[in-house]
Design an enzyme around this catalytic site. Structure first.
Site, PDB file in Angstrom:
ATOM      1  CE1 TYR A 143      -3.640  -2.470   0.416  1.00  0.00           C
ATOM      2  CE2 TYR A 143      -4.670  -0.491   1.271  1.00  0.00           C
ATOM      3  CZ  TYR A 143      -4.779  -1.769   0.776  1.00  0.00           C
ATOM      4  OH  TYR A 143      -6.016  -2.337   0.644  1.00  0.00           O
ATOM      5  CE  LYS A 194       1.353 -17.597  -3.245  1.00  0.00           C
ATOM      6  NZ  LYS A 194       0.511 -18.814  -3.265  1.00  0.00           N
ATOM      7  CG  ASP A 226      -2.464 -20.077  -1.824  1.00  0.00           C
ATOM      8  OD1 ASP A 226      -1.904 -20.068  -0.707  1.00  0.00           O
ATOM      9  OD2 ASP A 226      -2.006 -20.709  -2.803  1.00  0.00           O
ATOM     10  CG  ASP A 250      -8.242  -4.466   1.537  1.00  0.00           C
ATOM     11  OD1 ASP A 250      -9.179  -3.967   2.191  1.00  0.00           O
ATOM     12  OD2 ASP A 250      -8.182  -4.444   0.292  1.00  0.00           O
ATOM     13  CG  ASP A 254     -13.826  -6.781   2.181  1.00  0.00           C
ATOM     14  OD1 ASP A 254     -13.569  -6.029   3.146  1.00  0.00           O
ATOM     15  OD2 ASP A 254     -14.278  -6.364   1.099  1.00  0.00           O
TER      16      ASP A 254
HETATM   17  C1  IPM Z   1     -10.468  -0.986   3.983  1.00  0.00           C
HETATM   18  C2  IPM Z   1     -10.709  -0.360   2.632  1.00  0.00           C
HETATM   19  C3  IPM Z   1      -9.543   0.562   2.300  1.00  0.00           C
HETATM   20  C4  IPM Z   1      -8.286  -0.275   2.259  1.00  0.00           C
HETATM   21  C5  IPM Z   1      -9.716   1.389   1.019  1.00  0.00           C
HETATM   22  C6  IPM Z   1     -11.006   2.153   0.992  1.00  0.00           C
HETATM   23  C7  IPM Z   1      -8.558   2.312   0.804  1.00  0.00           C
HETATM   24  O1  IPM Z   1     -10.901  -1.337   1.676  1.00  0.00           O
HETATM   25  O2  IPM Z   1     -10.345  -0.241   4.971  1.00  0.00           O
HETATM   26  O3  IPM Z   1     -10.418  -2.215   4.055  1.00  0.00           O
HETATM   27  O4  IPM Z   1      -7.965  -0.856   1.212  1.00  0.00           O
HETATM   28  O5  IPM Z   1      -7.598  -0.352   3.269  1.00  0.00           O
HETATM   29 MG    MG Z   2     -11.036  -3.318   2.465  1.00  0.00          MG
END
Ligand code: IPM
Ligand code: MG
Length: 364
Positions: A143, A194, A226, A250, A254
């Site tokens: 990042y 990884k 993975d 990240d 999710d």
């Molecule tokens: C998160 C989001 C952010 C990230 C984006 C919006 C920059 O997806 O907080 O997980 O990638 O960190």
């Molecule tokens: Mg995110």
């Protein structure tokens, strides 16, 4: 403990302002229950910051965040700003806040509320009782690594590039957070990398392993990312704390959120040495903004984390979680977690119901 607390509120874009408004109701209830003075200031960031000042992270917004005891952020981004210069996009505000405030440790708990077990797309036996904590490194890795950009080679070929880089101290400090927090949970850390392909994450594995020697009570395992993505849907209850890099965290957070029923349920805390910021992990969801459809619970649960980690108050944190649990147990749902036989409510009604439940805890 201070009784006079300053919170910087950065509502942002899309559903950000809607979910933050509900979280503020919760803060008000706690303020009067505990006899605190909570000073709330708000400022624009993201697309809202860009509209107000031409920059996604206005200096005044950053200064306010820097001077606060804690920051509460909604969400940033939206289609309206997708075509502006990369350096001015709303997401830069979030990344700028994280790095300027030194928020290297991102804690993302994926805990399932028992009332929501059937809202998950996975079978009850797979998710019931789930309690995972993703510890994501937040201000390093791909990042932020240099060099980065898009350029043109001598032969005219265009290319885009980013750099995945971690220094030893960066890995050590996030590993320490994961081991410390595991010590307060089930004493188990799975470090995700990884290492079979990327030198930088093979190094990550080596440094995490060295750091582990200071934590005899915690079990450490390693997993390729993975495989981890697969194990999270196959048998997620094998995990306690997942320690991982910025980008893997990240993605995996999710995925972990969906085990709990909805991404609308997951709070987060981003912690550094001096500052802390709390935000739902979901984005600005422009498609449902302004329609009373957003689930405010991730932001409300982020406030619970704020009381625990920044304001050193475990009790209101537990109260908020219990209030959410009991509202869900009554069968009340926002659309994202709706299922047959439940009662659907809008964003504001959900906030009101949690606030009411919280009120009841006044004399507990
Ligand atoms: C998160 C989001 C952010 C990230 C984006 C919006 C920059 O997806 O907080 O997980 O990638 O960190
Ligand atoms: Mg995110």
């Amino acid at each position: 403990m201070k009784n006079d607390v300053n919170i910087a509120v950065l509502p942002g874009d899309g559903i950000g302002p809607e979910v933050v408004r509900e979280a503020l109701k919760i803060i008000k209830v706690i303020e009067s229950k505990l006899g605190l003075t909570i000073n709330i200031d708000d400022a624009p960031v993201g697309g809202a910051g860009y509209e107000a000042t031409g920059r996604p992270l206005p200096d005044a917004s950053l200064a306010m965040a820097r001077n606060a005891d804690a920051v509460l952020l909604g969400a940033v981004g939206g289609p309206r700003w997708e075509h502006i210069d990369f350096s001015l996009r709303p997401e830069r505000a979030l990344l700028g806040l994280r790095s300027s405030l030194g928020l290297y440790a991102n804690l993302r708990p994926a805990r399932i509320f028992s009332a929501l077990v059937d809202a998950s797309t996975l079978k009850r036996e797979v998710v019931e009782g789930l309690d995972i904590l993703v510890v994501r490194e937040l201000i390093g890795g791909i990042y932020f690594g240099q060099p980065r950009g898009v350029d043109t080679l001598e032969d005219g070929t265009r290319r885009g590039f980013n750099t995945l880089v971690y220094t030893e101290p960066e890995i050590e400090r996030i590993a320490r957070v994961a081991f410390d927090v595991a010590g307060k949970r089930n004493n188990s850390v799975c470090s995700v990398d990884k290492a079979n392909v990327l030198e930088s994450t093979n190094f990550w594995r080596e440094v995490v392993t060295n750091m582990h020697s200071c934590y005899a009570d915690v079990t450490l395992s390693h997993m390729y990312v993975d495989n981890c993505a697969m194990q999270l849907v196959r048998n997620p209850k094998q995990f306690d704390v997942i320690l991982t890099t910025n980008m893997f965290g990240d993605i995996l957070s999710d995925e972990a959120s969906m085990l709990t029923g909805s991404i609308g349920m997951l709070p987060s805390a981003s912690l550094g040495e001096k500052h802390a910021m709390y935000e739902p992990i979901h984005g600005s969801a422009p498609d449902i903004a302004g329609q009373e459809l957003a689930n405010p619970l991730a932001t409300i649960l982020s406030v619970a984390m704020m009381f625990k980690y920044s304001l050193n108050r475990e009790q209101p944190s537990a109260w908020i979680e219990a209030a959410v649990e009991s509202v869900l147990a009554k069968g009340v749902r926002t659309r994202d977690i709706m299922s047959r036989g439940m009662k659907e409510v809008g964003t504001q009604a959900m906030g009101d119901l949690v606030a009411e439940e919280l009120e009841k805890r006044r004399d507990d």
